[in-house]
Write an enzyme that holds these catalytic residues in place. Structure first.
Site, PDB file in Angstrom:
ATOM      1  N   HIS A   7       9.614  52.330 106.812  1.00 54.30           N
ATOM      2  CA  HIS A   7       9.222  51.472 105.696  1.00 54.30           C
ATOM      3  C   HIS A   7       9.515  52.142 104.349  1.00 54.30           C
ATOM      4  CE1 HIS A   7       6.429  48.403 103.837  1.00 54.30           C
ATOM      5  NE2 HIS A   7       6.472  49.316 102.882  1.00 54.30           N
ATOM      6  N   GLU A   8       9.053  53.368 104.172  1.00 48.78           N
ATOM      7  CA  GLU A   8       9.248  54.059 102.899  1.00 48.78           C
ATOM      8  C   GLU A   8      10.710  54.455 102.701  1.00 48.78           C
ATOM      9  OE1 GLU A   8       6.975  53.917 100.825  1.00 48.78           O
ATOM     10  OE2 GLU A   8       5.352  53.334 102.184  1.00 48.78           O
ATOM     11  N   HIS A  11      12.584  51.483 101.230  1.00 47.56           N
ATOM     12  CA  HIS A  11      12.391  51.377  99.781  1.00 47.56           C
ATOM     13  C   HIS A  11      13.270  52.379  99.034  1.00 47.56           C
ATOM     14  CE1 HIS A  11       9.200  48.507  99.917  1.00 47.56           C
ATOM     15  NE2 HIS A  11       8.282  49.318 100.420  1.00 47.56           N
TER      16      HIS A  11
END
Length: 216
Positions: A7-8, A11
């Site tokens: 997820h990170e 980004h």
């Protein structure tokens, strides 16, 4: 660990590709879990079932199209969780169709089932949770980039109240029961939709033949 890390990374990587090196300079464009995991957030995930990772620093002013690219950078995090869940469901079907699960020992069979079930359910819950339009979640950032500038300025002026509401919902059980819990109840519908997608588009494929060809 897998869910938070991917997820990170999503980004950080998307922001870097759009021209913002803030996350890259901070060493966040990596799949190394130690870079992304927050100590307290990880401990809470283990003991309370809720936690967080380190937020990725993003400077939207460095994007060529700040609002459009800001929406994409915010959205790819939850979408990465959806992708992981989809791949988990596909992996379970492949293991089942090829007979690998049936040929496994009881211990291996249970371990694989538990692993993929947790992988799928946790990523779907993170998908839903991060799309809630409250700071500091991705859903709030997406709304910020969708609304007119004057509305965004007003939202920034009241962001502390959004944070306060967010903390109340998460950490007060009665509020969580009437807000987050009904929302998470929809996770099974998303899983069923992904399973239906597989059955319609992938089920006719002979996965046993794929495994045999791969081994040869």
């Amino acid at each position: 660990m897998i869910a938070f890390t991917v997820h990170e990374f999503a980004h950080a990587y998307s922001a870097y590709k759009f021209g913002d090196k803030t996350a890259y300079d901070a060493g966040r464009v990596t799949l190394n879990p130690r870079v992304h995991l927050d100590v307290l957030g990880t401990i809470l995930i283990l003991v309370a079932g809720f936690g967080w990772a380190k937020p990725v620093p993003v400077n939207r002013g460095r994007f060529k199209y700040p609002r459009l690219m800001g929406i994409i950078v915010s959205a790819v995090g939850p979408l990465s969780n959806l992708l992981i869940a989809a791949l988990g469901i596909l992996a379970l079907y492949v293991l089942n169709d090829t007979g690998i699960l049936a040929a496994s020992s009881v211990g291996v069979y249970k371990a694989l089932i538990h692993f993929f079930n947790y992988l799928i359910s946790i990523n779907i819950m993170l998908l839903i949770f991060n799309l809630i339009p409250l700071p500091p979640l991705d859903g709030y950032r997406i709304i910020q980039d969708l609304v007119p500038v004057r509305v965004r300025i007003q939202m920034d002026q009241h962001v502390q109240w959004g944070m306060f509401i967010f903390l109340l919902i998460v950490f007060i059980p009665p509020l969580r029961e009437v807000t987050l819990d009904p929302l998470f109840a929809n996770s099974s519908k998303i899983i069923w939709a992904l399973q239906g997608f597989y059955e319609n588009f992938f089920s006719p494929y002979d996965w046993s033949k794929f495994v045999r060809d791969f081994n040869t």
